[in-house]
Design an enzyme around this catalytic site. Structure first.
Site, PDB file in Angstrom:
ATOM      1  CG  ASN A  59      -1.733   1.229   1.384  1.00  0.00           C
ATOM      2  OD1 ASN A  59      -1.862   1.996   0.442  1.00  0.00           O
ATOM      3  ND2 ASN A  59      -2.294   1.439   2.568  1.00  0.00           N
ATOM      4  CD1 TRP A  60       3.572   1.015  -2.790  1.00  0.00           C
ATOM      5  CD2 TRP A  60       3.509   2.073  -4.768  1.00  0.00           C
ATOM      6  NE1 TRP A  60       4.276   0.251  -3.696  1.00  0.00           N
ATOM      7  CE2 TRP A  60       4.250   0.885  -4.918  1.00  0.00           C
ATOM      8  CE3 TRP A  60       3.337   2.889  -5.886  1.00  0.00           C
ATOM      9  CZ2 TRP A  60       4.828   0.498  -6.139  1.00  0.00           C
ATOM     10  CZ3 TRP A  60       3.902   2.512  -7.104  1.00  0.00           C
ATOM     11  CH2 TRP A  60       4.640   1.329  -7.221  1.00  0.00           C
ATOM     12  CE  LYS A  61       0.282   3.407   4.757  1.00  0.00           C
ATOM     13  NZ  LYS A  61       0.075   3.525   6.181  1.00  0.00           N
ATOM     14  CG  HIS A  71      -5.911   1.576   5.017  1.00  0.00           C
ATOM     15  ND1 HIS A  71      -5.515   2.537   5.907  1.00  0.00           N
ATOM     16  CD2 HIS A  71      -4.863   0.751   4.865  1.00  0.00           C
ATOM     17  CE1 HIS A  71      -4.250   2.300   6.269  1.00  0.00           C
ATOM     18  NE2 HIS A  71      -3.837   1.216   5.653  1.00  0.00           N
ATOM     19  CD  GLU A  80      -2.986   5.313   6.828  1.00  0.00           C
ATOM     20  OE1 GLU A  80      -2.886   5.391   5.591  1.00  0.00           O
ATOM     21  OE2 GLU A  80      -2.071   4.866   7.555  1.00  0.00           O
ATOM     22  CD  GLU A  86      -3.517  -2.813   7.387  1.00  0.00           C
ATOM     23  OE1 GLU A  86      -2.395  -3.008   6.943  1.00  0.00           O
ATOM     24  OE2 GLU A  86      -4.138  -1.768   7.188  1.00  0.00           O
ATOM     25  N   GLY A  93       2.378   2.040  10.839  1.00  0.00           N
ATOM     26  CA  GLY A  93       3.323   3.151  10.715  1.00  0.00           C
ATOM     27  C   GLY A  93       3.996   3.548  12.011  1.00  0.00           C
ATOM     28  CB  SER A 140       5.137  -1.776  12.077  1.00  0.00           C
ATOM     29  OG  SER A 140       4.679  -0.472  12.343  1.00  0.00           O
ATOM     30  N   GLY A 165       2.817  -1.180   4.288  1.00  0.00           N
ATOM     31  CA  GLY A 165       2.833   0.240   3.941  1.00  0.00           C
ATOM     32  C   GLY A 165       4.250   0.713   3.671  1.00  0.00           C
ATOM     33  N   GLY A 166       4.871   1.310   4.668  1.00  0.00           N
ATOM     34  CA  GLY A 166       6.191   1.944   4.520  1.00  0.00           C
ATOM     35  C   GLY A 166       7.224   1.082   3.801  1.00  0.00           C
TER      36      GLY A 166
HETATM   37  C1  PEP Z   1      -0.828   0.025   6.013  1.00  0.00           C
HETATM   38  O1  PEP Z   1      -0.912   1.211   5.724  1.00  0.00           O
HETATM   39  O2  PEP Z   1      -1.716  -0.749   5.638  1.00  0.00           O
HETATM   40  C2  PEP Z   1       0.336  -0.434   6.775  1.00  0.00           C
HETATM   41  C3  PEP Z   1       0.323  -1.647   7.227  1.00  0.00           C
HETATM   42  O3  PEP Z   1       1.344   0.470   6.951  1.00  0.00           O
HETATM   43  P1  PEP Z   1       2.788   0.173   7.619  1.00  0.00           P
HETATM   44  O4  PEP Z   1       3.299  -1.126   7.027  1.00  0.00           O
HETATM   45  O5  PEP Z   1       3.616   1.330   7.266  1.00  0.00           O
HETATM   46  O6  PEP Z   1       2.567   0.025   9.085  1.00  0.00           O
END
Ligand code: PEP
Length: 251
Positions: free
Chosen positions: A10-12, A95, A97, A169, A175, A213, A234-235
């Protein structure tokens, strides 16, 4: 039971330009390990078409980060699931966010899920508890409530449920650099499957991902966890080599 394994990046709202998104997509293709773990990237909407072109014919699939709950009409800024034909094979829905920033509640998430599945998209439905709910020991009740409400449109439609994957999640892990433990993710996955069965859907046959994470250094905690079939990343998905290593851990 053997379930398909899937890792989605997920590049956000990254990277900053379409050109960089295309370059990242090409790097993900180069770093993609062989094997039968399905891998996908979810770029920002503006880069979807170019990224789809860049990965066409490779094993890297394209997902979108969200879809609208209606199919057409006066919804400024919206993208209908049916518009994604030929561009994305799947979408993330629910999600945390998007729930936080765009006001999605479970009713809207359920409508998005139904639209996406009707349009033939695969869906990664995200559920998970807040930090306060976690500390209050409410993880399983929160997750059960979300799953029951979000999959309500699929009730007993086992054929359509084949397009569904659920990502557990925990919001406090996204994050933050503080992933959940394998035991915590496994317990949540068990509750997710129990809730699916109650809705007349195949709990045992539905893949459950962990997200929050995940890094190459820490992925073994989840790739070896009971009931976890992949990751939503994500990151770490913004670094092609690291993303490839995460996919490899699930092979
Ligand atoms: C996400 O945004 O779905 C996520 C899991 O982010 P991160 O891996 O950065 O915690």
């Amino acid at each position: 039971m053997t379930r398909p394994r899937l890792v989605v990046g997920n590049w956000k709202m990254n990277p900053p330009t379409i050109a960089e998104a295309v370059a990242l997509a090409r790097a993900v293709v180069s770093a993609a390990p062989a094997g039968d773990v399905t891998m996908a990237v979810a770029p920002p909407a503006v880069a979807l078409a170019m990224v789809a072109e860049a990965v066409r014919g490779t094993r890297v699939l394209v997902y979108t980060q969200d879809v609208h709950w209606e199919d057409k009409g006066a919804y400024t800024g919206g993208i209908a699931a049916s518009m994604l034909a030929g561009v994305a094979v799947g979408t993330i829905v629910g999600h945390s966010e998007v729930r936080r920033d765009l006001g999605d509640d479970d009713i809207r998430v359920a409508r998005k899920l139904a639209r996406a599945i009707a349009a033939g998209l695969r869906v990664v439905l995200c559920v998970g508890e807040s930090e306060a709910q976690h500390l209050a020991g409410e993880t399983e009740s929160v997750v059960a409530r979300q799953v029951a409400a979000d999959v309500a449109p699929l009730r007993a439609n086992r054929e359509r449920a084949a397009q569904l994957v659920i990502a557990y999640e925990p919001i406090w892990a996204i994050g933050t650099g503080r992933p959940a433990t394998a035991a915590h993710a496994t317990a949540a996955a068990r509750m997710i499957r129990r809730t699916l069965e109650t809705a007349g859907l195949p709990g045992d046959g539905t893949p459950v991902l962990y997200g929050g994470s995940v890094t190459a250094a820490g992925v073994r905690e989840f790739s070896t966890a009971d009931g976890i079939d992949g990751a939503l990343v994500g990151g770490a998905s913004l670094k092609a080599e690291e993303f490839g290593a995460i996919v490899r851990a699930f092979a």
